[in-house]
Design a protein around this motif. Structure first.
Motif, PDB file in Angstrom:
ATOM      1  N   ASP A   1       0.759  -1.124   0.079  1.00  0.00           N
ATOM      2  CA  ASP A   1      -0.010   0.121   0.016  1.00  0.00           C
ATOM      3  C   ASP A   1       0.946   1.387   0.015  1.00  0.00           C
ATOM      4  OD1 ASP A   1      -2.209  -1.705  -0.003  1.00  0.00           O
ATOM      5  OD2 ASP A   1      -2.764  -1.391   2.234  1.00  0.00           O
ATOM      6  N   LYS A   2       2.206   1.085   0.462  1.00  0.00           N
ATOM      7  CA  LYS A   2       2.855   2.358   0.369  1.00  0.00           C
ATOM      8  C   LYS A   2       3.787   2.890  -0.910  1.00  0.00           C
ATOM      9  CE  LYS A   2       3.678   1.961   5.546  1.00  0.00           C
ATOM     10  NZ  LYS A   2       4.701   1.758   6.600  1.00  0.00           N
ATOM     11  N   GLY A   3       3.564   1.618  -1.693  1.00  0.00           N
ATOM     12  CA  GLY A   3       4.252   1.588  -2.876  1.00  0.00           C
ATOM     13  C   GLY A   3       5.644   1.271  -3.077  1.00  0.00           C
ATOM     14  N   GLN A   4       6.029   0.316  -1.745  1.00  0.00           N
ATOM     15  CA  GLN A   4       7.262  -0.468  -1.827  1.00  0.00           C
ATOM     16  C   GLN A   4       7.239  -1.612  -2.282  1.00  0.00           C
ATOM     17  OE1 GLN A   4       7.016  -0.686   2.540  1.00  0.00           O
ATOM     18  NE2 GLN A   4       8.514   1.255   2.697  1.00  0.00           N
ATOM     19  N   VAL A   5       8.286  -1.937  -3.230  1.00  0.00           N
ATOM     20  CA  VAL A   5       8.252  -3.501  -3.844  1.00  0.00           C
ATOM     21  C   VAL A   5       8.443  -4.462  -2.780  1.00  0.00           C
ATOM     22  CG1 VAL A   5       9.602  -4.656  -5.747  1.00  0.00           C
ATOM     23  CG2 VAL A   5       9.453  -2.180  -5.886  1.00  0.00           C
ATOM     24  N   VAL A   6       7.544  -5.376  -2.850  1.00  0.00           N
ATOM     25  CA  VAL A   6       7.453  -6.557  -1.755  1.00  0.00           C
ATOM     26  C   VAL A   6       7.447  -7.827  -2.701  1.00  0.00           C
ATOM     27  CG1 VAL A   6       6.332  -5.434   0.014  1.00  0.00           C
ATOM     28  CG2 VAL A   6       4.953  -6.511  -1.778  1.00  0.00           C
ATOM     29  N   ASN A   7       7.123  -8.028  -3.778  1.00  0.00           N
ATOM     30  CA  ASN A   7       7.199  -9.195  -4.733  1.00  0.00           C
ATOM     31  C   ASN A   7       6.822 -10.493  -3.730  1.00  0.00           C
ATOM     32  OD1 ASN A   7       7.777  -8.068  -6.848  1.00  0.00           O
ATOM     33  ND2 ASN A   7       9.733  -8.077  -6.593  1.00  0.00           N
ATOM     34  N   ARG A   8       5.351 -10.616  -3.190  1.00  0.00           N
ATOM     35  CA  ARG A   8       5.202 -11.644  -2.332  1.00  0.00           C
ATOM     36  C   ARG A   8       3.876 -12.149  -2.815  1.00  0.00           C
ATOM     37  NH1 ARG A   8       4.002  -7.343   2.662  1.00  0.00           N
ATOM     38  NH2 ARG A   8       2.270  -6.507   1.979  1.00  0.00           N
ATOM     39  N   THR A   9       3.483 -13.398  -2.505  1.00  0.00           N
ATOM     40  CA  THR A   9       2.283 -13.931  -2.621  1.00  0.00           C
ATOM     41  C   THR A   9       1.547 -14.145  -1.133  1.00  0.00           C
ATOM     42  OG1 THR A   9       1.213 -15.671  -3.454  1.00  0.00           O
ATOM     43  CG2 THR A   9       3.113 -16.212  -2.616  1.00  0.00           C
ATOM     44  N   MET A  10       0.360 -13.884  -0.866  1.00  0.00           N
ATOM     45  CA  MET A  10      -0.290 -13.766   0.416  1.00  0.00           C
ATOM     46  C   MET A  10      -1.330 -15.218   0.403  1.00  0.00           C
ATOM     47  SD  MET A  10       0.971 -11.508   1.586  1.00  0.00           S
ATOM     48  CE  MET A  10       0.498 -11.115   3.491  1.00  0.00           C
TER      49      MET A  10
ATOM     50  N   LEU B   1       9.113 -18.118  -4.560  1.00  0.00           N
ATOM     51  CA  LEU B   1       7.752 -18.147  -4.934  1.00  0.00           C
ATOM     52  C   LEU B   1       7.224 -16.950  -4.618  1.00  0.00           C
ATOM     53  CD1 LEU B   1       6.220 -21.789  -4.662  1.00  0.00           C
ATOM     54  CD2 LEU B   1       6.683 -20.553  -6.834  1.00  0.00           C
ATOM     55  N   GLY B   2       7.884 -16.339  -3.430  1.00  0.00           N
ATOM     56  CA  GLY B   2       7.270 -14.989  -2.716  1.00  0.00           C
ATOM     57  C   GLY B   2       6.540 -15.514  -1.371  1.00  0.00           C
ATOM     58  N   LEU B   3       6.560 -16.507  -0.990  1.00  0.00           N
ATOM     59  CA  LEU B   3       5.689 -16.800   0.311  1.00  0.00           C
ATOM     60  C   LEU B   3       6.262 -15.983   1.559  1.00  0.00           C
ATOM     61  CD1 LEU B   3       4.832 -19.494  -1.414  1.00  0.00           C
ATOM     62  CD2 LEU B   3       5.001 -20.476   0.536  1.00  0.00           C
ATOM     63  N   VAL B   4       5.401 -15.650   2.194  1.00  0.00           N
ATOM     64  CA  VAL B   4       5.612 -14.943   3.330  1.00  0.00           C
ATOM     65  C   VAL B   4       5.343 -16.023   4.468  1.00  0.00           C
ATOM     66  CG1 VAL B   4       4.693 -12.953   4.795  1.00  0.00           C
ATOM     67  CG2 VAL B   4       4.861 -12.748   2.381  1.00  0.00           C
ATOM     68  N   TYR B   5       4.220 -16.658   4.398  1.00  0.00           N
ATOM     69  CA  TYR B   5       3.921 -17.313   5.493  1.00  0.00           C
ATOM     70  C   TYR B   5       4.594 -18.830   5.510  1.00  0.00           C
ATOM     71  CZ  TYR B   5       0.180 -14.370   5.607  1.00  0.00           C
ATOM     72  OH  TYR B   5      -0.342 -13.135   5.471  1.00  0.00           O
ATOM     73  N   VAL B   6       5.840 -19.032   5.866  1.00  0.00           N
ATOM     74  CA  VAL B   6       6.766 -20.143   5.982  1.00  0.00           C
ATOM     75  C   VAL B   6       6.919 -20.425   7.314  1.00  0.00           C
ATOM     76  CG1 VAL B   6       8.890 -21.030   5.233  1.00  0.00           C
ATOM     77  CG2 VAL B   6       7.924 -19.223   3.819  1.00  0.00           C
ATOM     78  N   GLU B   7       6.241 -21.658   7.664  1.00  0.00           N
ATOM     79  CA  GLU B   7       6.362 -22.010   9.293  1.00  0.00           C
ATOM     80  C   GLU B   7       6.939 -23.222   9.165  1.00  0.00           C
ATOM     81  OE1 GLU B   7       6.821 -21.875  12.285  1.00  0.00           O
ATOM     82  OE2 GLU B   7       5.298 -20.025  12.347  1.00  0.00           O
ATOM     83  N   HIS B   8       7.275 -23.891  10.613  1.00  0.00           N
ATOM     84  CA  HIS B   8       7.621 -25.011  10.850  1.00  0.00           C
ATOM     85  C   HIS B   8       7.068 -26.072  11.794  1.00  0.00           C
ATOM     86  CE1 HIS B   8      10.881 -28.134  11.771  1.00  0.00           C
ATOM     87  NE2 HIS B   8      11.243 -27.876  10.705  1.00  0.00           N
TER      88      HIS B   8
END
Length: 195
Positions: free
Chosen positions: A150-159, A184-191
């Motif tokens: 939303d701030k215009g910053q490049v994040v290249n992620r998939t939600m 792949l751009g994953l943000v939610y990587v858990e173990h």
């Protein structure tokens, strides 16, 4: 006749030793010795390669020694790694039978697939399953991909996709999986071990 636990153990020990020593019972002593001889022959370093691995059944992470045939490139023996700090060579029943995960003629090679809103299952092979999973990952990634926030910053992620790692993976497999998920751009990587 009343017998206590100590006497029972003594009797069964003597009976087992007697049966193993008597050749009239089909040579039980030979039968017990044969697997060790065969196993040593099967693990001849001339035709097998021994590698270390981690048991994939639970999250304890027991060490395995896997002998692979140099001719067929298939596992011929799996046993506990005596140098591993967790299991010190011992394995539970599941770990001891872990060779069956790959070298099992009864393992299914086909799978049942039901199309969305379908009513019947259809047999499919591994190639179909791999292509289907890849297609679903790609479609989900494309739908939920964010190039900028939303701030215009490049994040290249998939939600729209999450990854849950397994505690049965070794460090190299975790690195490969984590690198693939991040690519792949994953943000939610858990173990599993953190849950």
């Amino acid at each position: 006749m009343r017998i206590n636990r100590r006497d029972f153990v003594k009797l069964t020990t003597v009976a087992a030793a007697g049966l193993a020593a008597v050749p009239a019972f089909g040579g039980l002593s030979k039968a017990f010795a044969a697997p060790a001889v065969d196993r040593a022959k099967n693990l001849d370093p001339k035709w097998t390669k021994q590698t270390t691995s981690v048991c994939a059944f639970c999250s304890v992470g027991c060490g395995l020694l896997v002998n692979t045939s140099l001719e067929t490139k298939r596992a011929v023996n799996v046993e506990g790694d005596p140098d591993h700090p967790i299991n010190e060579g011992s394995l539970c029943a599941k770990g001891a039978s872990s060779i069956q995960m790959t070298e099992n003629p009864d393992r299914p090679g086909k799978f049942l697939y039901r199309a969305p809103y379908g009513e019947e299952f259809v047999e499919k092979d591994w190639d179909f399953c791999k292509k289907r999973i890849a297609r679903l990952i790609k479609d989900s990634r494309d739908k939920s991909f964010q190039e900028k926030n939303d701030k215009g910053q490049v994040v290249n992620r998939t939600m729209g996709i999450a990854s849950l790692g397994s505690a049965a993976l070794d460090n190299e497999e975790c690195l490969a999986m984590h690198s693939f998920m991040r690519s792949l751009g994953l943000v939610y990587v858990e173990h599993q071990a953190r849950i």
